[in-house]
Design an enzyme around this catalytic site. Structure first.
Site, PDB file in Angstrom:
ATOM      1  N   ASP A  54      -4.260  -2.126 -12.280  1.00 46.69           N
ATOM      2  CA  ASP A  54      -3.709  -2.490 -10.985  1.00 46.69           C
ATOM      3  C   ASP A  54      -2.538  -3.463 -11.206  1.00 46.69           C
ATOM      4  OD1 ASP A  54      -4.547  -2.288  -7.887  1.00 46.69           O
ATOM      5  OD2 ASP A  54      -3.991  -4.368  -8.279  1.00 46.69           O
ATOM      6  N   TRP A  55      -2.492  -4.591 -10.486  1.00 53.19           N
ATOM      7  CA  TRP A  55      -1.416  -5.558 -10.660  1.00 53.19           C
ATOM      8  C   TRP A  55      -1.383  -6.129 -12.071  1.00 53.19           C
ATOM      9  CZ3 TRP A  55       2.926  -7.796  -8.856  1.00 53.19           C
ATOM     10  CH2 TRP A  55       3.360  -7.434  -7.576  1.00 53.19           C
TER      11      TRP A  55
ATOM     12  N   TRP B 120      -3.114   1.922   2.257  1.00 47.62           N
ATOM     13  CA  TRP B 120      -3.709   0.665   1.815  1.00 47.62           C
ATOM     14  C   TRP B 120      -2.829  -0.511   2.229  1.00 47.62           C
ATOM     15  CZ3 TRP B 120      -6.397  -3.265   0.542  1.00 47.62           C
ATOM     16  CH2 TRP B 120      -5.896  -4.273  -0.282  1.00 47.62           C
TER      17      TRP B 120
ATOM     18  N   ASP C 297      -9.235   7.876  -8.649  1.00 43.76           N
ATOM     19  CA  ASP C 297      -8.365   6.855  -8.081  1.00 43.76           C
ATOM     20  C   ASP C 297      -7.128   7.508  -7.482  1.00 43.76           C
ATOM     21  OD1 ASP C 297      -7.096   4.543  -7.328  1.00 43.76           O
ATOM     22  OD2 ASP C 297      -6.267   4.160  -9.316  1.00 43.76           O
TER      23      ASP C 297
ATOM     24  N   HIS D 255     -10.997   3.263  -8.608  1.00 48.12           N
ATOM     25  CA  HIS D 255      -9.841   2.435  -8.944  1.00 48.12           C
ATOM     26  C   HIS D 255     -10.252   1.265  -9.833  1.00 48.12           C
ATOM     27  CE1 HIS D 255      -5.929   0.587  -8.553  1.00 48.12           C
ATOM     28  NE2 HIS D 255      -6.468  -0.525  -8.075  1.00 48.12           N
TER      29      HIS D 255
END
Length: 306
Positions: free
Chosen positions: A123-124, A164, A250, A280
């Protein structure tokens, strides 16, 4: 800069998370300092594995991966991004920018004098970690990318991400654990849900988690577009071992592994994998499997040969 610090009592007795906290001080860019938390487990002499979390999780996400790695002699470092976990939480959303997050995480590398780092990013963790790899390639030995990306805004982010993004700004109360629950394929226990909610006793603590979705570059007028393009120029010459371990469930990052395998030379000849029965947050769904993939990747690519 005004900030909140989650009381230590909020983290007492968390399921599977009995790690000793560690802290560094980082610049708040307004003349003050913030406290940034990180886990530092295993042998201080072991090869370093740096595990970066994303939105809206914290180092708790990696709790079930740490022991399999430290048991093999590795030193595992897992920071909490500013605004997340046990790190300080600036109260104004404008205090959070992509560049500030990069500079804050960079302090983990510099203040701890890390080198020969194996990066694990999701993710980030990838939006930040891959930028740092591009800016400091000499500090990294290997990269494992899982359900992440390094967007420039040149391509549409897809419906799943935009839905999202809209939800994250419209929902009256930001449901941190509910978001984790909705993006995993396994049933989370109440204890685990409590763990993800622990850093945020009230909405006042959530400025960072609320702002993060707006910091992802989705158009070419984003302030980080040019810097991310430059990072890709470096990554397209990055020949150190690079593996993708995306999950099979995901919708947000699907296909990102193929892009990395096409563009990054270090991906050639690696045993890329798809983690089955993983959402995810695959560290929550399949921590042992992801740790196994990571250990095999490290074993297959010893630093001495590169």
């Amino acid at each position: 800069m005004q900030y909140l610090r989650t009381p230590d009592a909020c983290f007492e007795g968390l399921n599977g998370y009995s790690f000793e906290p560690h802290y560094i001080s980082v610049d708040d860019f307004e003349g003050g300092e913030l406290r940034m938390h990180y886990l530092d487990e295993g042998s201080q002499d072991g090869e370093v594995i740096l595990m970066l979390h994303g939105e809206p999780s914290w180092s708790y996400l990696y709790r079930n991966m740490i022991k399999p790695l430290t048991d093999k002699g590795y030193r595992v470092i897992a920071p909490d991004l500013i605004g997340f976990g046990r790190s300080d939480k600036p109260t104004e959303r404008g205090d959070y920018t992509y560049q500030r997050h990069l500079d804050w995480v960079r302090n983990i590398l510099t203040q701890l004098s890390l080198s020969h780092v194996t990066l694990v990013c999701q993710d980030w963790g990838g939006l930040l970690g891959l930028r740092l790899v591009a800016e400091h390639p000499e500090l990294f030995a290997r990269v494992l990318a899982a359900n992440t990306m390094l967007p420039t805004g040149d391509h549409a982010p897809g419906d799943a991400f935009m839905k999202w993004r809209t939800f994250s700004q419209a929902v009256p109360e930001f449901p941190v654990a509910g978001i984790i629950k909705g993006a995993t394929v396994t049933e989370l226990t109440e204890q685990v849900i409590d763990g993800y909610n622990a850093p945020y006793p009230s909405e006042e603590y959530k400025a960072g988690v609320r702002q993060f979705p707006l910091l992802v570059p989705i158009s070419t007028d984003d302030p980080q577009t040019d810097a991310n393009r430059q990072a890709w120029q470096v990554l397209q010459k990055f020949e150190k071992p690079f593996i993708t371990a995306f999950s099979d469930s995901d919708p947000v990052t699907v296909g990102g592994d193929g892009i990395m395998q096409k563009l990054i030379p270090g991906t050639k000849g690696q045993s890329h994998t798809t983690i089955t029965q993983g959402g995810h947050f695959l560290q929550e769904d399949q921590p042992k499997q992801l740790a196994k993939v990571l250990l095999q990747f490290i074993n297959d690519n010893p630093i001495s040969t590169h």
